[in-house]
Motif scaffolding. Structure first.
Motif, PDB file in Angstrom:
ATOM      1  N   ILE A 165      73.558  22.975  45.641  1.00  0.00           N
ATOM      2  CA  ILE A 165      74.518  23.772  45.981  1.00  0.00           C
ATOM      3  C   ILE A 165      74.719  23.554  47.382  1.00  0.00           C
ATOM      4  CG2 ILE A 165      75.100  26.195  46.592  1.00  0.00           C
ATOM      5  CD1 ILE A 165      73.857  27.044  44.165  1.00  0.00           C
ATOM      6  N   GLY A 166      73.436  23.245  48.141  1.00  0.00           N
ATOM      7  CA  GLY A 166      73.439  22.900  49.469  1.00  0.00           C
ATOM      8  C   GLY A 166      74.054  21.756  50.033  1.00  0.00           C
ATOM      9  N   ARG A 167      74.608  21.056  49.197  1.00  0.00           N
ATOM     10  CA  ARG A 167      75.347  19.576  49.707  1.00  0.00           C
ATOM     11  C   ARG A 167      76.579  20.150  50.058  1.00  0.00           C
ATOM     12  NH1 ARG A 167      74.590  16.037  44.512  1.00  0.00           N
ATOM     13  NH2 ARG A 167      72.124  15.848  44.527  1.00  0.00           N
ATOM     14  N   TRP A 168      77.361  21.255  49.492  1.00  0.00           N
ATOM     15  CA  TRP A 168      78.650  21.696  49.969  1.00  0.00           C
ATOM     16  C   TRP A 168      78.669  22.459  51.278  1.00  0.00           C
ATOM     17  CZ3 TRP A 168      78.057  24.025  44.515  1.00  0.00           C
ATOM     18  CH2 TRP A 168      78.418  23.085  43.585  1.00  0.00           C
ATOM     19  N   ARG A 169      79.783  22.358  51.842  1.00  0.00           N
ATOM     20  CA  ARG A 169      79.928  22.565  53.183  1.00  0.00           C
ATOM     21  C   ARG A 169      79.091  24.040  53.777  1.00  0.00           C
ATOM     22  NH1 ARG A 169      84.091  24.427  56.591  1.00  0.00           N
ATOM     23  NH2 ARG A 169      85.539  24.819  54.859  1.00  0.00           N
ATOM     24  N   LEU A 170      79.473  25.127  52.797  1.00  0.00           N
ATOM     25  CA  LEU A 170      79.121  26.182  53.072  1.00  0.00           C
ATOM     26  C   LEU A 170      77.872  26.632  52.395  1.00  0.00           C
ATOM     27  CD1 LEU A 170      82.330  28.559  53.734  1.00  0.00           C
ATOM     28  CD2 LEU A 170      80.539  27.797  55.526  1.00  0.00           C
ATOM     29  N   GLY A 171      77.428  25.600  51.585  1.00  0.00           N
ATOM     30  CA  GLY A 171      76.194  25.984  50.315  1.00  0.00           C
ATOM     31  C   GLY A 171      74.998  26.261  51.136  1.00  0.00           C
ATOM     32  N   HIS A 172      74.749  25.687  52.381  1.00  0.00           N
ATOM     33  CA  HIS A 172      73.508  26.273  52.958  1.00  0.00           C
ATOM     34  C   HIS A 172      73.408  27.736  53.330  1.00  0.00           C
ATOM     35  CE1 HIS A 172      69.732  26.378  54.708  1.00  0.00           C
ATOM     36  NE2 HIS A 172      70.168  26.459  55.974  1.00  0.00           N
ATOM     37  N   ARG A 173      74.695  28.159  53.702  1.00  0.00           N
ATOM     38  CA  ARG A 173      74.692  29.707  53.879  1.00  0.00           C
ATOM     39  C   ARG A 173      74.721  30.586  52.524  1.00  0.00           C
ATOM     40  NH1 ARG A 173      78.573  30.094  59.320  1.00  0.00           N
ATOM     41  NH2 ARG A 173      77.411  28.777  60.514  1.00  0.00           N
ATOM     42  N   PHE A 174      75.497  29.870  51.688  1.00  0.00           N
ATOM     43  CA  PHE A 174      75.316  30.617  50.495  1.00  0.00           C
ATOM     44  C   PHE A 174      73.957  30.669  49.972  1.00  0.00           C
ATOM     45  CE2 PHE A 174      75.407  30.294  45.662  1.00  0.00           C
ATOM     46  CZ  PHE A 174      75.975  31.249  45.359  1.00  0.00           C
ATOM     47  N   ASN A 175      73.427  29.716  50.251  1.00  0.00           N
ATOM     48  CA  ASN A 175      71.924  29.778  49.581  1.00  0.00           C
ATOM     49  C   ASN A 175      70.947  31.002  50.585  1.00  0.00           C
ATOM     50  OD1 ASN A 175      72.070  27.721  47.893  1.00  0.00           O
ATOM     51  ND2 ASN A 175      71.315  26.268  49.016  1.00  0.00           N
ATOM     52  N   LEU A 176      71.212  30.797  51.704  1.00  0.00           N
ATOM     53  CA  LEU A 176      70.447  31.690  52.503  1.00  0.00           C
ATOM     54  C   LEU A 176      71.035  33.391  51.995  1.00  0.00           C
ATOM     55  CD1 LEU A 176      70.297  30.375  56.004  1.00  0.00           C
ATOM     56  CD2 LEU A 176      68.645  30.376  54.617  1.00  0.00           C
ATOM     57  N   GLY A 177      72.298  33.408  51.820  1.00  0.00           N
ATOM     58  CA  GLY A 177      72.481  34.548  51.313  1.00  0.00           C
ATOM     59  C   GLY A 177      71.949  34.889  50.142  1.00  0.00           C
ATOM     60  N   VAL A 178      71.833  34.267  49.107  1.00  0.00           N
ATOM     61  CA  VAL A 178      71.268  34.332  47.908  1.00  0.00           C
ATOM     62  C   VAL A 178      70.096  34.700  47.920  1.00  0.00           C
ATOM     63  CG1 VAL A 178      70.555  33.247  45.702  1.00  0.00           C
ATOM     64  CG2 VAL A 178      72.904  33.011  46.374  1.00  0.00           C
ATOM     65  N   GLY A 179      69.120  33.854  48.903  1.00  0.00           N
ATOM     66  CA  GLY A 179      67.756  34.115  49.091  1.00  0.00           C
ATOM     67  C   GLY A 179      67.345  35.508  49.633  1.00  0.00           C
ATOM     68  N   ALA A 180      68.206  35.687  50.621  1.00  0.00           N
ATOM     69  CA  ALA A 180      68.223  37.251  51.106  1.00  0.00           C
ATOM     70  C   ALA A 180      68.369  38.373  50.177  1.00  0.00           C
ATOM     71  CB  ALA A 180      68.958  37.509  52.218  1.00  0.00           C
ATOM     72  N   ALA A 181      69.588  38.195  49.370  1.00  0.00           N
ATOM     73  CA  ALA A 181      69.923  39.109  48.342  1.00  0.00           C
ATOM     74  C   ALA A 181      68.612  39.190  47.270  1.00  0.00           C
ATOM     75  CB  ALA A 181      71.058  38.735  47.938  1.00  0.00           C
ATOM     76  N   ILE A 182      68.004  38.273  47.045  1.00  0.00           N
ATOM     77  CA  ILE A 182      67.018  38.258  45.794  1.00  0.00           C
ATOM     78  C   ILE A 182      65.818  39.035  46.604  1.00  0.00           C
ATOM     79  CG2 ILE A 182      65.438  37.019  44.699  1.00  0.00           C
ATOM     80  CD1 ILE A 182      67.381  34.807  44.539  1.00  0.00           C
ATOM     81  N   LEU A 183      65.608  38.612  47.873  1.00  0.00           N
ATOM     82  CA  LEU A 183      64.386  39.241  48.466  1.00  0.00           C
ATOM     83  C   LEU A 183      64.625  40.856  48.717  1.00  0.00           C
ATOM     84  CD1 LEU A 183      61.577  38.497  49.545  1.00  0.00           C
ATOM     85  CD2 LEU A 183      62.432  38.470  51.931  1.00  0.00           C
ATOM     86  N   ALA A 184      65.824  41.393  49.056  1.00  0.00           N
ATOM     87  CA  ALA A 184      66.080  42.538  49.152  1.00  0.00           C
ATOM     88  C   ALA A 184      66.147  43.373  47.920  1.00  0.00           C
ATOM     89  CB  ALA A 184      67.818  42.683  49.809  1.00  0.00           C
ATOM     90  N   GLY A 185      66.606  42.643  47.166  1.00  0.00           N
ATOM     91  CA  GLY A 185      66.572  43.283  45.517  1.00  0.00           C
ATOM     92  C   GLY A 185      65.054  43.691  45.298  1.00  0.00           C
ATOM     93  N   ILE A 186      64.324  42.448  45.341  1.00  0.00           N
ATOM     94  CA  ILE A 186      62.728  42.611  44.847  1.00  0.00           C
ATOM     95  C   ILE A 186      62.060  43.901  45.895  1.00  0.00           C
ATOM     96  CG2 ILE A 186      60.428  41.420  45.314  1.00  0.00           C
ATOM     97  CD1 ILE A 186      62.059  38.917  44.506  1.00  0.00           C
ATOM     98  N   VAL A 187      62.359  43.928  47.008  1.00  0.00           N
ATOM     99  CA  VAL A 187      61.705  45.094  48.081  1.00  0.00           C
ATOM    100  C   VAL A 187      62.377  46.128  47.545  1.00  0.00           C
ATOM    101  CG1 VAL A 187      61.795  45.764  50.309  1.00  0.00           C
ATOM    102  CG2 VAL A 187      61.286  43.347  49.764  1.00  0.00           C
TER     103      VAL A 187
END
Lengths: 184, 596
Positions: free
Chosen positions: B311-333
């Motif tokens: 996913i990170g290869r796409w232009r906004l992919g990295h930001r998307f990944n960061l968003g997903v990561g943050a959402a998962i972490l927030a969900g877990i917390v």
């Protein structure tokens, strides 16, 4: 590289590789490894051959020990049990709830059909409540709350009254987390 | 020395290897944010060392696991600290893994050419979670037993292969010896071997690709792995170790619950804190959706994380990944917090937790008694303990009529009023004084709920005793001592011995004209009537067991028996259950502090 020094520099640059030798090497190697791997896999899969150690009915209690008013009571099930290399005579193997109903004695396994926790009786004795994921059952063991995660009612067990007042139960476990009752 | 090392280098080439390993150039210089991987290696090394030493004392079977862990914890020199370090370092590893993963995500260090190494890292996270899960069961206490049952139940929900998978994991259809041998083989063999193989591959690939340097640091001068980065790694590892040691010492090491018992409810079953979010997650999936909640959605989330390099290869992919990561972490917390909050607000859970702690403490008290743990194991020890079993038997079989200090033995209060006496302190002087008190004999504490409230005894206490003269009253006090001494209560042994002479007097005064218990009751040399409880040996173990066995015998209530069941004759209680409840009522159990 040191490997290159020992190689004879033939016209093709590399020594000839025979297809037959490659096949032979792989086959002989596999053959050598076959026996230990087969023995290991067989031993690891052994538990699949074994069925539940508690078969048949076991005597749990007497009729007189079950409350007259129809409230459920927990009874420890003691039976002979073979656990791998050890055989235990008359040892607690689990528990059942027994209660009197119009249809006779009802026996429910205490294990939650959702994920295997020990279902308790709610403090006001009006229902069964699982302490883990909050499944709720009425006193007949039927799911009574749509939010209950349990996929089925509590597991009822076969009961027989023998010799007048002895309560015998077929103490079985069933696969958790599915709608149908599949004995383990 | 120099020649010897030269010789060794000539034969092995170790210097080149060492120099490769240490004199790695770090573009942009050593940085604190590169320490996570090294702290994880350090943590894993600590787990290997402490784990092997624990292994040297651990016994993987259902009758030895809890026992050997108890021994490590309480008897072995420094055993509690060793276990504490292993326990808390396991949790530190989870925290460090999450930090490492976050750092990799934020820096975009998963991007080409590092995709495979990112996947190795995720696989390592899986293996470490597997180590936690398998390790939780090994002490074979109630907590680990019931929490792990939920985990293997979830495994069994897998379509098609689930039941077979569960049976292979558990080593049969029920938990037992083979469950432990298999979990131990996974925990100490298969999983660590997998971790070592993957760590080697992970570090090899990391060295191949080097660190991911953000652009703003690219201009800075290069640093050296040794000693620049190693110093930072060492400081970070020391900090991790200090935190783990602090936790281990502060908490007194890892908790050990009561021995696992499939027949004993455990309402406080919860997984280790870093799995609580999954536990909470499961509550939201109604019937029929278990597999979706327990496997499909978590699997999809892991799949999404694994796809980040692509996913990170796409232009906004990295930001998307960061968003997903943050959402998962927030969900877990959030799920973890919800699980905690719900439990804290649930009085049943709080009670269950307190009961579990009390059982754990009792098991420890018995194990450290002079009798120690019997060969049959800690569970057999707890099952033969009157203090543990007595209240449960009382609540189940006695409390529909009797009370114990006003409750049902376990602290609950049945809705129906008692229809028989309160048995707390039965046999003691105090209990007997209450019975012979005109104001108390007809209350619920004694005969209030029974037929006997209209009987001769109640009449004698309410009408006869108040007319006693002061001198006769003193005689009665001596008689009470004499009758109570019949019980031979362990807690009263001291005062009974002190009062031996008074008791001797009481044994004669029992036949005195004003008191004259023996007009009805049999006592030692004095012959009373049938169907009136014999006072010889009243409240003793033998007397009480006989009463439980069959109160309709002439030496007890005979034909005057009021609803008291014959537990022994009817076989509604086993001999052992009767002994346990009698010993409990007589306070005849082992206690660390000798009872007064």
């Amino acid at each position: 590289m040191t490997e290159n020094e020992s190689e004879p520099a033939g016209p093709a640059g590399e020594p000839r590789r025979s297809f037959l030798t490659s096949v032979g090497a792989a086959a002989v190697g596999a053959l050598a490894a076959l026996a230990p791997v087969a023995a290991g896999v067989a031993a690891l899969l052994d538990p699949l051959r074994r069925s539940s150690s508690t078969e048949g009915l076991v005597r749990v209690t007497r009729l007189s020990a079950i409350p007259e008013d129809g409230s459920p009571k927990k009874f420890t099930v003691t039976a002979d049990r073979t656990d791998a290399w050890a055989t235990y005579a008359n040892t607690p193997v689990g528990a059942v709830y027994l209660r009197r109903t119009d249809a006779g004695i009802l026996a429910l396994n205490t294990v939650c059909p959702h994920a295997g926790c020990f279902v308790g009786i709610a403090p006001d004795a009006s229902r069964f409540a699982c302490p883990c994921h909050k499944s709720s059952f009425d006193l007949d063991g039927v799911v009574n709350d749509p939010a209950s995660p349990s996929p089925r009612d509590m597991d009822s067990l076969q009961v027989e009254v023998r010799n007048g007042d002895e309560v015998w139960v077929r103490f079985q476990h069933f696969l958790p987390g599915r709608e149908e009752k599949t004995p383990v | 020395m120099r020649t010897l090392l030269d010789w060794l280098d000539d034969r092995t080439g170790y210097r080149a290897l060492l120099s490769d390993a240490l004199y790695e150039r770090i573009p942009g210089g050593a940085r604190w944010r590169y320490v996570w991987g090294s702290t994880l290696s350090f943590a894993f090394f600590v787990q290997l060392v402490t784990g092997v030493v624990l292994w040297a004392a651990y016994s993987a079977n259902a009758q030895g696991a809890w026992e050997s862990v108890w021994f490590i914890q309480n008897e072995m020199l420094g055993g509690w600290l060793l276990r504490g370090i292993h326990h808390f370092m396991a949790q530190a590893m989870i925290v460090l893994l999450v930090l490492h993963l976050m750092q990799v995500m934020i820096d975009g260090a998963y991007r080409a050419p590092r995709e495979v190494n990112f996947w190795f890292g995720l696989a390592l996270l899986g293996l470490v979670l597997g180590l936690s899960l398998t390790g939780y069961l090994l002490p074979w206490d109630q907590k680990g037993f019931w929490a792990t049952k939920v985990a293997t139940s979830i495994a069994s929900m897998t379509p098609i292969v689930g039941p077979a998978m569960q049976q292979l994991l558990v080593g049969g259809s029920e938990y037992g010896h083979l469950t432990l041998t298999r979990f131990f083989a996974l925990h100490a063999g298969v999983l660590p071997a997998g971790v070592i193989a993957l760590v080697v591959a992970h570090v090899y690939l990391f060295r191949r690709h080097g660190v991911t340097v953000p652009e703003k640091h690219a201009e800075k001068p290069d640093g050296m792995f040794w000693p620049d980065q190693v110093l930072m790694d060492a400081v970070a590892s020391l900090a991790v170790m200090a935190a783990v040691l602090g936790l281990a010492i502060w908490t007194g090491g890892a908790h050990l619950g009561a021995p696992a018992d499939p027949a004993e409810p455990y309402a406080a079953a919860r997984p280790e804190w870093y799995f609580l979010f999954l536990f909470q997650w499961l509550k939201y999936f109604p019937a029929g959706w278990e597999v979706v909640g327990a496997q499909v959605i978590p699997g999809m989330i892991v799949g999404l994380i694994a796809a980040m390099p692509i996913i990170g290869r796409w232009r906004l992919g990295h930001r998307f990944n960061l968003g997903v990561g943050a959402a998962i972490l927030a969900g877990i917390v959030m799920l973890t917090w919800l699980a905690r909050a719900e439990d804290a607000a649930d009085p049943d859970f709080v009670t269950a937790k307190a009961e579990a702690d009390a059982a754990a403490e009792r098991a420890d008290e018995l194990a450290s008694s002079p009798m120690g743990i019997p060969a049959a194991g800690g569970l057999a020890m707890l099952r033969a303990d009157p203090l543990t079993q007595g209240p449960k038997i009382f609540a189940a079989s006695c409390s529909s009529c009797h009370r114990f200090e006003g409750h049902d033995g376990l602290g609950g209060v049945p809705t129906d009023p008692p229809s028989a006496s309160d048995l707390a302190g039965y046999g003691s002087r105090e209990w007997l004084r209450g019975l012979l008190d005109a104001d108390r004999v007809t209350t619920d504490e004694y005969f209030g709920g029974t037929e006997h409230v209209r009987g001769r005894m109640a009449r004698f206490v309410t009408r006869g005793l108040p007319q006693l003269t002061d001198a006769e009253r003193e005689d009665l006090a001596k008689v009470i001592l004499a009758v109570s001494a019949e019980a031979e209560l362990p807690a009263q042994a001291g005062v009974d011995a002190d009062d031996a002479e008074t008791i001797e007097e009481g044994r004669e005064l029992i036949a005195s004209e004003a008191i004259d218990c023996v007009r009805c009751h049999t006592f030692r040399g004095f012959e009373g009537e049938d169907d009136v409880p014999v006072l010889t040996g009243w409240g003793s173990r033998e007397w009480m067991l006989g009463m439980l066995h069959d109160p309709t015998q002439p030496r007890y209530y005979g034909e005057n028996n009021d609803r008291m069941p014959s537990f022994g004759v009817e076989e509604t209680l086993t001999r052992q259950e009767m002994e346990l409840v009698v010993d409990w009522l007589r306070r005849d159990w082992y206690s660390r502090q000798p009872s007064m």
